[in-house]
Design a protein around this motif. Structure first.
Motif, PDB file in Angstrom:
ATOM      1  N   UNK A  10       0.777  -1.234   0.000  1.00 22.68           N
ATOM      2  CA  UNK A  10       0.000   0.000   0.000  1.00 22.68           C
ATOM      3  C   UNK A  10       0.803   1.275   0.000  1.00 22.68           C
ATOM      4  N   UNK A  11       2.119   1.224  -0.243  1.00 19.73           N
ATOM      5  CA  UNK A  11       2.936   2.433  -0.325  1.00 19.73           C
ATOM      6  C   UNK A  11       3.778   2.387  -1.597  1.00 19.73           C
ATOM      7  N   UNK A  12       4.060   3.557  -2.141  1.00 21.17           N
ATOM      8  CA  UNK A  12       4.840   3.640  -3.377  1.00 21.17           C
ATOM      9  C   UNK A  12       6.232   4.207  -3.145  1.00 21.17           C
ATOM     10  N   UNK A  13       6.405   4.996  -2.082  1.00 19.66           N
ATOM     11  CA  UNK A  13       7.712   5.592  -1.792  1.00 19.66           C
ATOM     12  C   UNK A  13       7.967   5.573  -0.293  1.00 19.66           C
ATOM     13  N   UNK A  14       9.239   5.722   0.058  1.00 23.39           N
ATOM     14  CA  UNK A  14       9.635   5.851   1.457  1.00 23.39           C
ATOM     15  C   UNK A  14      10.768   6.868   1.544  1.00 23.39           C
ATOM     16  N   UNK A  15      11.027   7.344   2.746  1.00 27.60           N
ATOM     17  CA  UNK A  15      12.195   8.180   2.988  1.00 27.60           C
ATOM     18  C   UNK A  15      13.343   7.276   3.409  1.00 27.60           C
ATOM     19  N   UNK A  16      14.376   7.210   2.581  1.00 31.80           N
ATOM     20  CA  UNK A  16      15.551   6.414   2.911  1.00 31.80           C
ATOM     21  C   UNK A  16      16.518   7.310   3.686  1.00 31.80           C
ATOM     22  N   UNK A  17      16.705   7.007   4.975  1.00 30.44           N
ATOM     23  CA  UNK A  17      17.531   7.864   5.822  1.00 30.44           C
ATOM     24  C   UNK A  17      19.012   7.579   5.582  1.00 30.44           C
ATOM     25  N   UNK A  18      19.844   8.552   5.923  1.00 30.14           N
ATOM     26  CA  UNK A  18      21.289   8.389   5.756  1.00 30.14           C
ATOM     27  C   UNK A  18      21.798   7.227   6.596  1.00 30.14           C
TER      28      UNK A  18
END
Length: 249
Positions: free
Chosen positions: A24-32
């Motif tokens: 149900x998600x298309x993007x995420x925040x990829x953290x450093x």
């Protein structure tokens, strides 16, 4: 939602192991993140592998629909001589398909790792000389005093991580701050405990490395899921039960 489970490892070659399922998600925040990783994931009917390098800032990353993934995050000082990590900073190798339950690495074919026994694959990679560990780098980042010159330390850290000591420590501090804010620690207390100059300094670090404000982290408000956000203190050699959360990766 992206649900993830992760655990440390008794292997000095491994920082963390994780597995996840996204729906149900298309993007995420990829953290450093200052470590590199071997990742296996599904994309439609395909099973793929890639080596992903360290990430020096937070970015928006696509998430394959209804996908499962597994990753081995390697400890600082661990590297592949045939695939220098300095060339993988903020980058990754082209995805390779898995065939008959095995993937190619260097010139060898290896069985896919499992979450509960990934160390078996790591041991084989070490035996075959695919993985090499510089103990000096691990010791320095654990806070031990080096027996060589600062220039030698910096050179060896950069050769095995692709980053400088300063960048690694900045990323670790921002990640720790994000976790403390998520656990309800007051913003000014986080500033004081982790040695930020002031709240503005904390905000800049969180924006660069985590992609969130202090308020968003404190209130658990996220426009998109965050990638794996574990404490840098959860290092190798300290086995612990796996943790599961719906807010990560």
């Amino acid at each position: 939602m992206i649900r993830i489970e992760h655990r440390p490892s008794v292997s000095p070659f491994v920082a963390q192991l994780w597995r996840a399922h996204a729906s149900g998600v298309e993007t995420m925040t990829s953290v450093a993140n200052s470590t590199w990783e071997l990742v296996v994931w599904t994309e439609g009917e395909q099973l793929l592998t890639s080596v992903r390098g360290p990430e020096t800032c937070a970015t928006t990353a696509p998430v394959p629909l209804d996908s499962s993934s597994l990753g081995i995050l390697f400890a600082h000082g661990v590297h592949m001589p045939h695939l220098p990590v300095t060339g993988l900073v903020d980058a990754e190798t082209p995805p390779r398909p898995v065939r008959d339950g095995a993937f190619l690495l260097r010139e060898g074919s290896y069985p896919l790792p499992t979450y509960d026994a990934a160390e078996q694959l790591v041991e084989r990679l070490v035996t075959d000389g695919v993985l090499v560990r510089d103990a000096l780098v691990a010791d320095v980042l654990d806070g031990l005093a080096p027996t060589v010159s600062p220039r030698t330390v910096q050179r060896r850290v950069h050769a095995t991580t692709g980053l400088t000591l300063g960048t690694i420590r900045q990323i670790a501090r921002a990640r720790e701050a994000a976790l403390r804010l998520g656990d309800g620690v007051p913003i000014l207390e986080v500033v004081h405990e982790l040695g930020f100059y002031d709240q503005s300094h904390l905000s800049r670090a969180l924006g660069r490395f985590i992609g969130r404000t202090a308020t968003e982290l404190a209130q658990g408000r996220h426009a998109r899921p965050l990638s794996l956000l574990y404490s840098p203190r959860e290092g190798a050699g300290a086995a612990a039960p796996g943790r599961s959360t719906g807010r990560d990766r």
